[in-house]
Design a protein around this motif. Structure first.
Motif, PDB file in Angstrom:
ATOM      1  N   PRO A 250       0.796  -1.231   0.000  1.00  0.00           N
ATOM      2  CA  PRO A 250       0.000   0.000   0.000  1.00  0.00           C
ATOM      3  C   PRO A 250       0.829   1.281   0.000  1.00  0.00           C
ATOM      4  O   PRO A 250       0.526   2.220  -0.742  1.00  0.00           O
ATOM      5  N   GLY A 251       1.877   1.321   0.820  1.00  0.00           N
ATOM      6  CA  GLY A 251       2.671   2.540   0.897  1.00  0.00           C
ATOM      7  C   GLY A 251       3.427   2.826  -0.383  1.00  0.00           C
ATOM      8  O   GLY A 251       3.397   3.939  -0.914  1.00  0.00           O
ATOM      9  N   ILE A 252       4.121   1.813  -0.914  1.00  0.00           N
ATOM     10  CA  ILE A 252       4.887   2.013  -2.143  1.00  0.00           C
ATOM     11  C   ILE A 252       3.941   2.247  -3.318  1.00  0.00           C
ATOM     12  O   ILE A 252       4.208   3.084  -4.192  1.00  0.00           O
ATOM     13  N   GLY A 253       2.833   1.532  -3.349  1.00  0.00           N
ATOM     14  CA  GLY A 253       1.864   1.723  -4.423  1.00  0.00           C
ATOM     15  C   GLY A 253       1.339   3.141  -4.469  1.00  0.00           C
ATOM     16  O   GLY A 253       1.231   3.750  -5.543  1.00  0.00           O
ATOM     17  N   ASN A 254       1.007   3.683  -3.308  1.00  0.00           N
ATOM     18  CA  ASN A 254       0.531   5.070  -3.263  1.00  0.00           C
ATOM     19  C   ASN A 254       1.648   6.052  -3.612  1.00  0.00           C
ATOM     20  O   ASN A 254       1.408   7.097  -4.221  1.00  0.00           O
ATOM     21  N   LEU A 255       2.875   5.720  -3.223  1.00  0.00           N
ATOM     22  CA  LEU A 255       3.999   6.606  -3.505  1.00  0.00           C
ATOM     23  C   LEU A 255       4.201   6.785  -5.004  1.00  0.00           C
ATOM     24  O   LEU A 255       4.324   7.913  -5.490  1.00  0.00           O
ATOM     25  N   VAL A 256       4.257   5.694  -5.758  1.00  0.00           N
ATOM     26  CA  VAL A 256       4.646   5.801  -7.166  1.00  0.00           C
ATOM     27  C   VAL A 256       3.577   6.468  -8.022  1.00  0.00           C
ATOM     28  O   VAL A 256       3.846   6.831  -9.169  1.00  0.00           O
ATOM     29  N   CYS A 257       2.381   6.643  -7.475  1.00  0.00           N
ATOM     30  CA  CYS A 257       1.329   7.380  -8.201  1.00  0.00           C
ATOM     31  C   CYS A 257       1.062   8.755  -7.595  1.00  0.00           C
ATOM     32  O   CYS A 257       0.119   9.435  -7.997  1.00  0.00           O
ATOM     33  N   SER A 258       1.889   9.182  -6.646  1.00  0.00           N
ATOM     34  CA  SER A 258       1.572  10.386  -5.881  1.00  0.00           C
ATOM     35  C   SER A 258       1.598  11.662  -6.702  1.00  0.00           C
ATOM     36  O   SER A 258       0.968  12.657  -6.326  1.00  0.00           O
ATOM     37  N   ASN A 259       2.297  11.685  -7.836  1.00  0.00           N
ATOM     38  CA  ASN A 259       2.297  12.907  -8.645  1.00  0.00           C
ATOM     39  C   ASN A 259       0.918  13.213  -9.225  1.00  0.00           C
ATOM     40  O   ASN A 259       0.637  14.347  -9.609  1.00  0.00           O
ATOM     41  N   GLY A 260       0.057  12.212  -9.259  1.00  0.00           N
ATOM     42  CA  GLY A 260      -1.303  12.461  -9.712  1.00  0.00           C
ATOM     43  C   GLY A 260      -2.064  13.381  -8.777  1.00  0.00           C
ATOM     44  O   GLY A 260      -2.917  14.171  -9.226  1.00  0.00           O
ATOM     45  N   PHE A 261      -1.763  13.307  -7.484  1.00  0.00           N
ATOM     46  CA  PHE A 261      -2.451  14.170  -6.516  1.00  0.00           C
ATOM     47  C   PHE A 261      -2.010  15.628  -6.677  1.00  0.00           C
ATOM     48  O   PHE A 261      -2.788  16.555  -6.451  1.00  0.00           O
ATOM     49  N   PHE A 262      -0.754  15.834  -7.057  1.00  0.00           N
ATOM     50  CA  PHE A 262      -0.272  17.184  -7.358  1.00  0.00           C
ATOM     51  C   PHE A 262      -0.896  17.686  -8.657  1.00  0.00           C
ATOM     52  O   PHE A 262      -1.293  18.844  -8.774  1.00  0.00           O
ATOM     53  N   ALA A 263      -0.999  16.793  -9.639  1.00  0.00           N
ATOM     54  CA  ALA A 263      -1.464  17.200 -10.959  1.00  0.00           C
ATOM     55  C   ALA A 263      -2.939  17.588 -10.983  1.00  0.00           C
ATOM     56  O   ALA A 263      -3.338  18.467 -11.760  1.00  0.00           O
ATOM     57  N   ASP A 264      -3.766  16.945 -10.153  1.00  0.00           N
ATOM     58  CA  ASP A 264      -5.214  17.187 -10.215  1.00  0.00           C
ATOM     59  C   ASP A 264      -5.583  18.662 -10.089  1.00  0.00           C
ATOM     60  O   ASP A 264      -6.316  19.190 -10.934  1.00  0.00           O
ATOM     61  N   PRO A 265      -5.122  19.391  -9.047  1.00  0.00           N
ATOM     62  CA  PRO A 265      -5.506  20.809  -8.975  1.00  0.00           C
ATOM     63  C   PRO A 265      -4.875  21.660 -10.074  1.00  0.00           C
ATOM     64  O   PRO A 265      -5.460  22.666 -10.486  1.00  0.00           O
ATOM     65  N   VAL A 266      -3.703  21.249 -10.568  1.00  0.00           N
ATOM     66  CA  VAL A 266      -3.084  22.007 -11.665  1.00  0.00           C
ATOM     67  C   VAL A 266      -3.924  21.858 -12.925  1.00  0.00           C
ATOM     68  O   VAL A 266      -4.149  22.831 -13.662  1.00  0.00           O
ATOM     69  N   LEU A 267      -4.422  20.658 -13.172  1.00  0.00           N
ATOM     70  CA  LEU A 267      -5.271  20.431 -14.341  1.00  0.00           C
ATOM     71  C   LEU A 267      -6.638  21.081 -14.176  1.00  0.00           C
ATOM     72  O   LEU A 267      -7.239  21.546 -15.143  1.00  0.00           O
ATOM     73  N   ALA A 268      -7.130  21.129 -12.940  1.00  0.00           N
ATOM     74  CA  ALA A 268      -8.462  21.689 -12.692  1.00  0.00           C
ATOM     75  C   ALA A 268      -8.460  23.213 -12.724  1.00  0.00           C
ATOM     76  O   ALA A 268      -9.418  23.832 -13.208  1.00  0.00           O
ATOM     77  N   LEU A 269      -7.395  23.841 -12.219  1.00  0.00           N
ATOM     78  CA  LEU A 269      -7.384  25.294 -12.034  1.00  0.00           C
ATOM     79  C   LEU A 269      -6.359  26.020 -12.893  1.00  0.00           C
ATOM     80  O   LEU A 269      -6.469  27.229 -13.101  1.00  0.00           O
ATOM     81  N   GLY A 270      -5.357  25.316 -13.372  1.00  0.00           N
ATOM     82  CA  GLY A 270      -4.238  25.968 -14.037  1.00  0.00           C
ATOM     83  C   GLY A 270      -4.496  26.362 -15.479  1.00  0.00           C
ATOM     84  O   GLY A 270      -5.330  25.770 -16.167  1.00  0.00           O
ATOM     85  N   THR A 271      -3.754  27.350 -15.926  1.00  0.00           N
ATOM     86  CA  THR A 271      -3.776  27.739 -17.329  1.00  0.00           C
ATOM     87  C   THR A 271      -2.941  26.745 -18.139  1.00  0.00           C
ATOM     88  O   THR A 271      -2.209  25.919 -17.578  1.00  0.00           O
ATOM     89  N   GLU A 272      -3.034  26.822 -19.471  1.00  0.00           N
ATOM     90  CA  GLU A 272      -2.225  25.940 -20.307  1.00  0.00           C
ATOM     91  C   GLU A 272      -0.740  26.156 -20.049  1.00  0.00           C
ATOM     92  O   GLU A 272       0.044  25.199 -20.014  1.00  0.00           O
TER      93      GLU A 272
END
Length: 385
Positions: A88-110
């Protein structure tokens, strides 16, 4: 239980990425789980690099930014389950950049998306972090007190964050702060901040019960300047973006919990088939057989709820209540299944020579992060069908 069961038809591309992650979980993640847990506060950079080399750390980023183009939450859940089946810990780690990307994709400009997300693609992908939680504000994100005061050309951030995953290792942060200190949700604004920004510092690693592959630290902001162009969305729009991120992350973490539950079930089932007690295999004892049946039943129900919520997000539906249901059900399933696994193994389940006790500690976090089970029940009560 057949992990290849398809409650919805999958494309050839989805099957391929699921198989990739299944193989990676078995060959790279599972063998490292115990050592990473014993290390306590060390990020397994070797596994991160291997995951980046095969495209797992950026599979969820848009194709036009160089990512794997699996931007739908449904596929992200399929991947998360497989990886967290390994650990669980390593699995969540290797996908963690998705959590950073979500608000950038939702709110960010191109331009913001290109500047902050394109560097996350490829074998040298850095880690990132989402900085929301504070010592006095956990599930109640509207209560944060980190301030963002306007100044010439941008903002000055002051405050403290706590329990920030990847802090210290992250190159980029999405930081939520108050541009209107007297307001609650309406005052929350999101900012993009580099780890080398003057005035940003991190505390020592926080020692945790489980999921130790993800090292958490406090993050301190002392007159950190953020340029105007690094604000995400309008002032006060951060809370809406954060709630959308929570809807997605709760469902994806629900999939992670399903993976952890499945690992516990399969390990307990296999053990019960070969362990002999009172002259017959343990699985032939009714109490054990019924416990395994409960585990299998709960896992299948949790998976279906998680994938239904993922489909709803991808369809553009309002899923706040459904996302909370998915996370609550899946996280409590993971806790039940790891507990049941320890019970099935008996004394060996309690031993650190076997992975079950670690998985039980890991599973507990799923009932806490991104909103505790109590908060999930509150959210559900406010979004009843």
């Amino acid at each position: 239980m057949n992990a290849l069961t398809e409650p919805w038809p999958l494309t050839d591309e989805q099957r391929a990425v699921v198989q990739l992650c299944r193989d990676f979980a078995r060959n790279e993640i599972r063998p490292r789980g115990r050592a990473v847990d014993e290390a306590d506060v060390e990020t397994p950079l070797d596994v991160w690099r291997k995951a980046a080399e095969v495209g797992i750390t950026d599979f969820m980023l848009p194709g036009e930014l160089g990512g794997g183009a699996f931007t739908d939450v449904f596929t992200q859940c399929l991947v998360q389950e497989e990886l967290c089946f390994g650990d669980p810990g390593i699995g969540n780690l290797v996908c963690s950049n998705g959590f950073f990307a979500d608000p950038v994709l939702a709110l960010g400009t191109e331009e913001q998306q290109r500047r902050w997300l394109c560097p996350l693609v490829g074998p040298d992908a850095p880690m990132t972090a989402l900085a929301t939680t504070e010592p006095g504000a956990g599930s109640d994100a509207a209560a944060i007190t980190t301030s963002a005061r306007r100044t010439k050309g941008g903002y000055v951030l002051n405050g403290q964050k706590a329990w920030i995953s990847n802090a210290g290792a992250a190159r980029f942060y999405v930081v939520f702060a108050k541009t209107e200190p007297g307001e609650r949700a309406k005052g929350v604004t999101a900012f993009l901040v580099s780890a080398d920004a003057e005035g940003l510092s991190v505390g020592k690693p926080m020692r945790k019960m489980g999921q130790r592959a993800i090292v958490c630290r406090e993050v301190f902001f002392s007159d950190v300047f953020v340029a105007e162009e690094d604000r995400l969305g309008a002032e006060g729009a951060g809370f809406v973006g954060l709630m959308r991120t929570f809807d997605i992350s709760r469902v994806v973490l629900g999939a992670a919990a399903v993976g952890a539950a499945r690992a516990a079930f399969e390990y307990a089932r296999d053990y019960a088939c070969v362990r002999v007690q009172f002259g017959k295999p343990v699985i032939e004892h009714q109490a054990v057989a019924f416990r395994l049946a409960d585990m299998a039943n709960r896992i299948e129900a949790a998976r279906l709820l998680v994938l239904r919520a993922a489909r709803a997000i991808d369809a553009g539906a309002d899923v706040t209540g459904l996302a909370a249901m998915a996370k609550l059900t899946a996280s409590e399933t993971a806790m039940f299944c790891t507990w049941a696994g320890v019970q099935t193994l008996g004394g060996w389940g309690y031993s650190r020579e076997y992975p079950m006790e670690q998985w039980m500690r890991d599973a507990k976090l799923e009932e806490i992060e991104e909103g505790t089970s109590d908060i999930m029940r509150l959210v559900i009560s406010r979004h009843l069908p």
